[in-house]
Design a protein around this motif. Structure first.
Motif, mmCIF file in Angstrom:
data_model
loop_
_atom_site.group_PDB
_atom_site.id
_atom_site.type_symbol
_atom_site.label_atom_id
_atom_site.label_comp_id
_atom_site.label_asym_id
_atom_site.label_seq_id
_atom_site.Cartn_x
_atom_site.Cartn_y
_atom_site.Cartn_z
ATOM 1 N N SER A 1 0.822 -1.204 0.000
ATOM 2 C CA SER A 1 0.000 0.000 0.000
ATOM 3 C C SER A 1 0.864 1.265 0.000
ATOM 4 N N LYS A 2 2.048 1.208 0.644
ATOM 5 C CA LYS A 2 2.955 2.359 0.580
ATOM 6 C C LYS A 2 3.459 2.554 -0.844
ATOM 7 N N LYS A 3 3.781 1.443 -1.519
ATOM 8 C CA LYS A 3 4.249 1.507 -2.892
ATOM 9 C C LYS A 3 3.144 2.040 -3.807
ATOM 10 N N GLU A 4 1.922 1.571 -3.613
ATOM 11 C CA GLU A 4 0.788 2.034 -4.403
ATOM 12 C C GLU A 4 0.529 3.518 -4.161
ATOM 13 N N TYR B 1 3.175 5.556 -6.048
ATOM 14 C CA TYR B 1 2.872 5.660 -7.476
ATOM 15 C C TYR B 1 1.644 6.537 -7.727
ATOM 16 N N TYR B 2 0.682 6.443 -6.857
ATOM 17 C CA TYR B 2 -0.517 7.267 -6.975
ATOM 18 C C TYR B 2 -0.142 8.754 -6.893
ATOM 19 N N TYR B 3 0.647 9.148 -5.906
ATOM 20 C CA TYR B 3 1.073 10.545 -5.758
ATOM 21 C C TYR B 3 2.027 10.968 -6.886
ATOM 22 N N LEU B 4 2.828 10.034 -7.350
ATOM 23 C CA LEU B 4 3.721 10.324 -8.474
ATOM 24 C C LEU B 4 2.904 10.642 -9.730
ATOM 25 N N LYS B 5 1.856 9.849 -9.976
ATOM 26 C CA LYS B 5 0.983 10.095 -11.134
ATOM 27 C C LYS B 5 0.302 11.455 -11.019
ATOM 28 N N ILE B 6 -0.182 11.789 -9.837
ATOM 29 C CA ILE B 6 -0.834 13.095 -9.626
ATOM 30 C C ILE B 6 0.181 14.218 -9.837
ATOM 31 N N GLY B 7 1.379 14.053 -9.313
ATOM 32 C CA GLY B 7 2.436 15.063 -9.484
ATOM 33 C C GLY B 7 2.798 15.252 -10.946
ATOM 34 N N LEU B 8 2.929 14.153 -11.684
ATOM 35 C CA LEU B 8 3.239 14.243 -13.112
ATOM 36 C C LEU B 8 2.091 14.908 -13.880
ATOM 37 N N ALA B 9 0.861 14.586 -13.521
ATOM 38 C CA ALA B 9 -0.297 15.204 -14.179
ATOM 39 C C ALA B 9 -0.315 16.713 -13.931
ATOM 40 N N ILE B 10 -0.033 17.131 -12.702
ATOM 41 C CA ILE B 10 0.003 18.575 -12.371
ATOM 42 C C ILE B 10 1.147 19.253 -13.126
#
Length: 195
Positions: free
Chosen positions: A7-10, A13-22
């Motif tokens: 869940s930490k890894k997920e 990646y979830y926050y990384l995707k949001i950061g890349l989208a922003i």
């Protein structure tokens, strides 16, 4: 423990995707603003008046249709054209934008005894200021539309110039020094033989 790591890894990646989208949205916004600025700069270069200047022998009799539109003299009283040696300046707007608040400066090598302006356009205001020596004048014209031509008739006194009418067509260019035209951020200069 494995579930907690997963869940930490997920989450990572979830926050990384949001950061890349922003970051992508910010990059697209900056790029669009940059393109808009470049487009505005290019349109300022392309969409501007461009003046084509010609200097010809002859005056009101040669351009009779323009003489009736002369703004700075009562055309009903008629200037005695035969008393002067005439030259005509044609200023055409060949650009992509109307010329606004034109300032036309004319310098000659002999005194300009008559200056008649046919600016084209309905109710186009003209203001003429001539220096005391009559060898320099500033003409203000309200506007010059795209593909329109303003005519400036210059009459030189025959008695003050050592040229007869028959030879005027061969020597009229010797009496023009310079014409400069300003409209907004555009300035064109035409140099004559007397410069």
């Amino acid at each position: 423990m494995k579930k907690n790591e997963k869940s930490k890894k997920e989450m990572f990646y979830y926050y990384l995707k949001i950061g890349l989208a922003i970051a992508f949205v910010i990059w697209v916004t900056i790029s669009i603003n940059g393109l808009q600025g470049t487009a505005q700069e290019n349109s300022n270069l392309i969409l501007r008046p461009e003046f084509e200047t010609s200097f010809l022998p002859g005056g009101p009799e040669r351009f009779s249709e323009a003489y009736s539109d002369v703004e700075n003299v009562d055309t009903e009283t008629k200037v005695e054209e035969g008393d002067y040696l005439w030259s005509t300046i044609l200023i055409a707007n060949r650009g992509k934008k109307d010329g606004q608040e034109l300032n036309i400066n004319i310098e000659t090598a002999a005194e300009m005894d008559q200056i008649l302006v046919s600016p084209t356009g309905y109710s186009n205001e003209v203001n003429i200021e001539t220096e005391d020596n009559k060898m320099s004048t500033e003409i203000s014209v309200e506007e010059l539309d795209i593909d329109d031509t303003a005519r400036i008739f210059i009459g030189f006194n025959k008695d003050k110039i050592n040229v007869n009418e028959q030879n005027w067509a061969d020597s009229y260019e010797d009496y023009l020094k310079r014409i400069s035209i300003e409209s907004g951020n555009v300035e064109d200069v035409f140099y004559g033989l007397a410069y």
